[in-house]
Design a protein around this motif. Structure first.
Motif, mmCIF file in Angstrom:
data_model
loop_
_atom_site.group_PDB
_atom_site.id
_atom_site.type_symbol
_atom_site.label_atom_id
_atom_site.label_comp_id
_atom_site.label_asym_id
_atom_site.label_seq_id
_atom_site.Cartn_x
_atom_site.Cartn_y
_atom_site.Cartn_z
ATOM 1 N N VAL A 123 0.838 -1.204 0.000
ATOM 2 C CA VAL A 123 0.000 0.000 0.000
ATOM 3 C C VAL A 123 0.870 1.250 0.000
ATOM 4 O O VAL A 123 0.624 2.210 -0.742
ATOM 5 C CB VAL A 123 -0.944 -0.015 1.218
ATOM 6 N N ALA A 124 1.912 1.237 0.826
ATOM 7 C CA ALA A 124 2.812 2.393 0.893
ATOM 8 C C ALA A 124 3.571 2.582 -0.419
ATOM 9 O O ALA A 124 3.727 3.706 -0.907
ATOM 10 C CB ALA A 124 3.788 2.216 2.050
ATOM 11 N N TRP A 125 4.036 1.505 -1.027
ATOM 12 C CA TRP A 125 4.798 1.627 -2.278
ATOM 13 C C TRP A 125 3.924 2.123 -3.414
ATOM 14 O O TRP A 125 4.389 2.885 -4.278
ATOM 15 C CB TRP A 125 5.437 0.287 -2.638
ATOM 16 N N ARG A 126 2.655 1.738 -3.450
ATOM 17 C CA ARG A 126 1.770 2.276 -4.484
ATOM 18 C C ARG A 126 1.521 3.761 -4.274
ATOM 19 O O ARG A 126 1.393 4.522 -5.238
ATOM 20 C CB ARG A 126 0.445 1.496 -4.504
ATOM 21 N N THR A 127 1.452 4.188 -3.019
ATOM 22 C CA THR A 127 1.297 5.611 -2.740
ATOM 23 C C THR A 127 2.531 6.388 -3.171
ATOM 24 O O THR A 127 2.429 7.500 -3.692
ATOM 25 C CB THR A 127 1.023 5.834 -1.245
ATOM 26 N N VAL A 128 3.709 5.805 -2.964
ATOM 27 C CA VAL A 128 4.946 6.441 -3.431
ATOM 28 C C VAL A 128 4.907 6.633 -4.942
ATOM 29 O O VAL A 128 5.248 7.707 -5.470
ATOM 30 C CB VAL A 128 6.168 5.592 -3.017
ATOM 31 N N LEU A 129 4.489 5.604 -5.672
ATOM 32 C CA LEU A 129 4.379 5.720 -7.128
ATOM 33 C C LEU A 129 3.370 6.785 -7.513
ATOM 34 O O LEU A 129 3.606 7.589 -8.437
ATOM 35 C CB LEU A 129 3.983 4.364 -7.713
ATOM 36 N N TYR A 130 2.247 6.815 -6.806
ATOM 37 C CA TYR A 130 1.214 7.823 -7.078
ATOM 38 C C TYR A 130 1.771 9.233 -6.922
ATOM 39 O O TYR A 130 1.603 10.095 -7.801
ATOM 40 C CB TYR A 130 0.041 7.584 -6.131
ATOM 41 N N ASP A 131 2.446 9.506 -5.807
ATOM 42 C CA ASP A 131 2.992 10.848 -5.567
ATOM 43 C C ASP A 131 4.117 11.192 -6.538
ATOM 44 O O ASP A 131 4.318 12.359 -6.877
ATOM 45 C CB ASP A 131 3.495 10.951 -4.119
ATOM 46 N N PHE A 132 4.855 10.188 -6.986
ATOM 47 C CA PHE A 132 5.982 10.446 -7.892
ATOM 48 C C PHE A 132 5.521 10.867 -9.282
ATOM 49 O O PHE A 132 6.144 11.721 -9.923
ATOM 50 C CB PHE A 132 6.857 9.194 -7.982
ATOM 51 N N ILE A 133 4.412 10.242 -9.759
ATOM 52 C CA ILE A 133 3.962 10.547 -11.122
ATOM 53 C C ILE A 133 2.947 11.678 -11.161
ATOM 54 O O ILE A 133 2.557 12.114 -12.263
ATOM 55 C CB ILE A 133 3.357 9.291 -11.784
ATOM 56 N N ARG A 134 2.542 12.209 -10.021
ATOM 57 C CA ARG A 134 1.478 13.209 -10.004
ATOM 58 C C ARG A 134 1.952 14.613 -10.342
ATOM 59 O O ARG A 134 1.138 15.447 -10.746
ATOM 60 C CB ARG A 134 0.824 13.226 -8.620
ATOM 61 N N LEU A 135 3.238 14.909 -10.185
ATOM 62 C CA LEU A 135 3.687 16.283 -10.387
ATOM 63 C C LEU A 135 3.417 16.784 -11.806
ATOM 64 O O LEU A 135 2.849 17.882 -11.974
ATOM 65 C CB LEU A 135 5.167 16.414 -10.036
ATOM 66 N N PRO A 136 3.784 16.064 -12.880
ATOM 67 C CA PRO A 136 3.453 16.556 -14.229
ATOM 68 C C PRO A 136 1.946 16.741 -14.427
ATOM 69 O O PRO A 136 1.516 17.722 -15.054
ATOM 70 C CB PRO A 136 4.011 15.457 -15.144
ATOM 71 N N TRP A 137 1.157 15.806 -13.900
ATOM 72 C CA TRP A 137 -0.284 15.926 -14.033
ATOM 73 C C TRP A 137 -0.815 17.134 -13.264
ATOM 74 O O TRP A 137 -1.728 17.829 -13.733
ATOM 75 C CB TRP A 137 -0.963 14.653 -13.564
ATOM 76 N N GLY A 138 -0.246 17.405 -12.092
ATOM 77 C CA GLY A 138 -0.660 18.570 -11.325
ATOM 78 C C GLY A 138 -0.382 19.866 -12.073
ATOM 79 O O GLY A 138 -1.182 20.804 -12.038
ATOM 80 N N ILE A 139 0.743 19.930 -12.742
ATOM 81 C CA ILE A 139 1.070 21.120 -13.533
ATOM 82 C C ILE A 139 0.085 21.290 -14.679
ATOM 83 O O ILE A 139 -0.418 22.386 -14.957
ATOM 84 C CB ILE A 139 2.513 21.017 -14.065
ATOM 85 N N VAL A 140 -0.234 20.178 -15.365
ATOM 86 C CA VAL A 140 -1.166 20.228 -16.494
ATOM 87 C C VAL A 140 -2.546 20.690 -16.037
ATOM 88 O O VAL A 140 -3.149 21.594 -16.640
ATOM 89 C CB VAL A 140 -1.253 18.843 -17.177
ATOM 90 N N THR A 141 -3.070 20.081 -14.982
ATOM 91 C CA THR A 141 -4.430 20.424 -14.555
ATOM 92 C C THR A 141 -4.516 21.854 -14.047
ATOM 93 O O THR A 141 -5.496 22.557 -14.308
ATOM 94 C CB THR A 141 -4.909 19.455 -13.462
#
Length: 395
Positions: A123-141
Motif C-alpha cells: 500500500v505504501a509503495w503504491r502511494t509512493v508511485l502515485y505521488d511520484f507521477i502526479r507532479l506533471p499531471w498537477g502542472i497540467v491540470t
C-alpha cells in the motif's frame, strides 16, 4: 470485507455504483468541487513529490548505513498517511468512495518485525508511485484550469469533468485497497504469527504442568521410597506405611500424566473419532450435555483436533460460567466446511472480551480460515457457532 473496485475507464461513475450528475454548461456544486480539486492538484502534487524524493529516496540511498532502512520504513509509513489524505480529498471533491486499505500487518514482535513489514508494504509503495507521477499531471491540470476559467468558460464544466475522470482513475488504480490475493497473503502472514504464539503458549503450559504436577509428585515419590528403604530393616511397619503412601503418589502422578496427555491429544480421538471424543468430554461436564456428531467420514487429523479442543473449552466455560441446566453439541458437515454449534440455557452475556478464552478460540479458528460467532443475549440462551474448512483425512 472490503469491496474491490474495477476500473473500466474514465466515466462519470464513482465506485460502489454511485453516479455523478452529468456535466452541464451551468456551474453546479459538483463542478465547483471538481475545479477546486484540479486547482489544488499542483500544491498537493508538489508536496507529495518533494516528500517522496527527499525522504523515501534518501532513505533508499542510505540503505547501506544504520539509519537508512529505518528512515525508509518511516518514510513509507508517512506515505500511507499521504494516501489516506488523498483518498479523503477524492471522496470530498470527486465523489469517489474507496474503502481504506487494511492496516499494515506486522508478523512477529519487536523493531525488526516492524521494519521488515514496513519495507514490503504494498500500500505504501503504491502511494509512493502515485505521488511520484502526479507532479506533471498537477502542472497540467492547474494550467488548463487557470486558462479555462478566463478563456474557455462556456465549456469549463466539460473540461473539469474530463480531467477529474483521469484523477478518479488514478486514485482507484493506485490508492484503492490491495487486491484479494494480496490481502489474503497479509492475513495468512498475520495468522501464522497467531499460530506460532499459541503453539509457544501451549508448550509453556505443558512444561508448567509437568514441572508443578507430575514431576513434583515423582520427586516426592523418589524421596519417600528412599526413606522407606532406610527404615526397611529397623522399622518395617513405618517402611510399609511409606511404601503405601508412595503407591498413592504413583496413582496420582499417573492420573496427572493421563490428563496432560488428554490435553495434548486424547487417545479416544485418534482411535474412535470425533463423536466418541466429544461424548467423553461431555461426560465430564457438570451440566447434562446432548452430543450429536453426524459425520459419515472423518476430517483431517488437524481439523479434528481443533474441533475437539474448541468444544472442550466451550464446555468448560459452560461448566464454570454459564449457570446452565442443560447444553448440547452439534457437529455436521456442509459442503467443504465442518460446522460446530454449542448451545446452553444459561445466563448469557458471553463475548470475546469476557475473559473466558473466547478471543483465543476465535484467533485459533481464524488462523486456519475458520469462523467463530457468538450469540449470547443477556438472560440467554447462548449459541456459539464455529466453522472450519473440511479437509479429507489422509490415513
Amino acid at each position: 470485507m472490503t469491496e474491490r473496485i474495477t476500473l473500466t475507464g474514465p466515466s462519470d461513475e464513482t465506485s460502489d455504483g454511485d453516479r455523478l450528475p452529468p456535466a452541464r454548461f451551468a456551474l453546479d456544486g459538483q463542478t465547483w468541487k471538481e475545479i477546486a480539486h484540479l486547482l489544488a492538484n499542483l500544491p498537493v502534487s508538489i508536496f507529495g513529490f518533494v516528500y517522496v524524493v527527499t525522504l523515501v529516496f534518501t532513505g533508499a540511498g542510505l540503505a547501506v548505513t544504520v539509519v537508512g532502512l529505518p528512515l525508509l520504513a518511516g518514510g513509507l509509513a508517512g506515505a500511507r498517511l499521504l494516501g489516506k489524505a488523498e483518498r479523503a480529498r477524492a471522496r470530498a471533491l470527486l465523489g469517489v468512495r474507496i474503502d481504506e486499505p487494511s492496516p499494515m500487518p506486522v508478523v512477529g514482535t519487536g523493531f525488526f518485525a516492524w521494519l521488515w513489514s514496513s519495507l514490503k508494504d504494498p500500500v505504501a509503495w503504491r502511494t509512493v508511485l502515485y505521488d511520484f507521477i502526479r507532479l506533471p499531471w498537477g502542472i497540467v491540470t492547474f494550467t488548463v484550469m487557470s486558462v479555462s476559467l478566463f478563456v474557455l468558460w462556456p465549456v469549463l464544466p466539460f473540461i473539469a469533468r474530463g480531467l477529474t475522470n483521469v484523477d478518479r482513475a488514478m486514485v482507484r488504480g493506485l490508492l484503492s485497497p490491495s487486491d484479494e490475493l494480496e490481502r489474503r497473503i497479509a492475513e495468512l502472514e498475520s495468522d501464522r504469527g497467531v499460530v506460532v504464539d499459541h503453539a509457544a503458549a501451549d508448550l509453556r503450559r505443558i512444561e508448567r504442568d509437568l514441572h508443578d504436577g507430575a514431576q513434583a509428585r515423582l520427586v516426592n515419590l523418589a524421596m519417600g521410597l528412599g526413606l522407606a528403604k532406610e527404615k526397611l530393616l529397623e522399622d518395617p511397619d513405618a517402611a510399609a506405611a511409606m511404601v503405601d503412601e508412595a503407591h498413592g503418589e504413583v496413582k496420582l502422578a499417573l492420573q496427572e500424566l493421563r490428563d496432560l496427555a488428554r490435553g495434548i491429544h486424547p487417545a479416544v480421538l485418534t482411535d474412535r473419532g470425533l463423536n466418541a471424543a466429544l461424548s467423553s468430554v461431555a461426560s465430564r461436564c457438570t451440566v447434562p450435555v446432548k452430543v450429536s456428531a453426524a459425520l459419515e467420514t472423518r476430517p483431517a487429523a488437524a481439523i479434528e483436533g481443533i474441533a475437539y479442543f474448541t468444544v472442550s473449552e466451550l464446555l468448560q466455560n459452560v461448566s464454570k460460567h454459564s449457570g446452565a441446566r442443560s447444553a448440547s453439541v452439534d457437529v455436521w458437515r456442509a459442503d467443504q466446511r465442518l460446522l460446530i454449534q454449542v448451545w446452553d440455557d444459561g445466563r448469557g452475556g458471553a463475548d470475546l472480551d469476557g475473559g473466558t478464552g473466547m478471543a483465543g478460540l476465535a484467533d485459533r479458528l481464524g488462523a486456519v480460515d475458520g469462523l467463530f460467532v457468538i450469540e449470547s443475549p443477556a438472560g440467554g440462551p447462548t449459541v456459539i457457532t464455529a466453522e472450519l474448512p473440511w479437509r479429507d483425512r489422509q490415513d
